[in-house]
Design a protein around this motif. Sequence first.
Motif, PDB file in Angstrom:
ATOM      1  N   GLN A   1       5.087  12.029  -1.691  1.00  0.00           N
ATOM      2  CA  GLN A   1       4.658  12.214  -0.303  1.00  0.00           C
ATOM      3  C   GLN A   1       5.426  11.285   0.634  1.00  0.00           C
ATOM      4  OE1 GLN A   1       0.409  11.855  -0.185  1.00  0.00           O
ATOM      5  NE2 GLN A   1       0.113  14.010  -0.699  1.00  0.00           N
ATOM      6  N   ALA A   2       5.710  10.082   0.190  1.00  0.00           N
ATOM      7  CA  ALA A   2       6.473   9.145   1.018  1.00  0.00           C
ATOM      8  C   ALA A   2       7.890   9.658   1.253  1.00  0.00           C
ATOM      9  CB  ALA A   2       6.517   7.770   0.363  1.00  0.00           C
ATOM     10  N   LEU A   3       8.451  10.351   0.263  1.00  0.00           N
ATOM     11  CA  LEU A   3       9.810  10.881   0.399  1.00  0.00           C
ATOM     12  C   LEU A   3       9.858  12.107   1.296  1.00  0.00           C
ATOM     13  CD1 LEU A   3      11.110  10.510  -3.256  1.00  0.00           C
ATOM     14  CD2 LEU A   3      11.444   8.960  -1.325  1.00  0.00           C
ATOM     15  N   GLU A   4       8.717  12.750   1.487  1.00  0.00           N
ATOM     16  CA  GLU A   4       8.649  13.934   2.332  1.00  0.00           C
ATOM     17  C   GLU A   4       8.268  13.600   3.772  1.00  0.00           C
ATOM     18  OE1 GLU A   4       5.881  16.322   0.189  1.00  0.00           O
ATOM     19  OE2 GLU A   4       7.314  16.826  -1.373  1.00  0.00           O
ATOM     20  N   SER A   5       8.024  12.350   4.052  1.00  0.00           N
ATOM     21  CA  SER A   5       7.603  11.914   5.376  1.00  0.00           C
ATOM     22  C   SER A   5       8.744  12.014   6.383  1.00  0.00           C
ATOM     23  CB  SER A   5       7.131  10.458   5.304  1.00  0.00           C
ATOM     24  OG  SER A   5       6.938   9.942   6.595  1.00  0.00           O
TER      25      SER A   5
END
Length: 50
Positions: free
Chosen positions: A32-36
Amino acid sequence: MSANAAWFAGMADKPAIVLRGLGAQFAQGGTQALESESLFDVPEIARRRG
């Protein structure tokens, strides 16, 4: 020293710093952090924008 130190040592400074920043984001927040949308606002990455 990280297990990937030799791999990072073999690349140019800017890409290594960006990849470490991405890795840190992943470690903190998973995929999820990489998709932010704010991923590239992380200081280590933002400083390397050309």
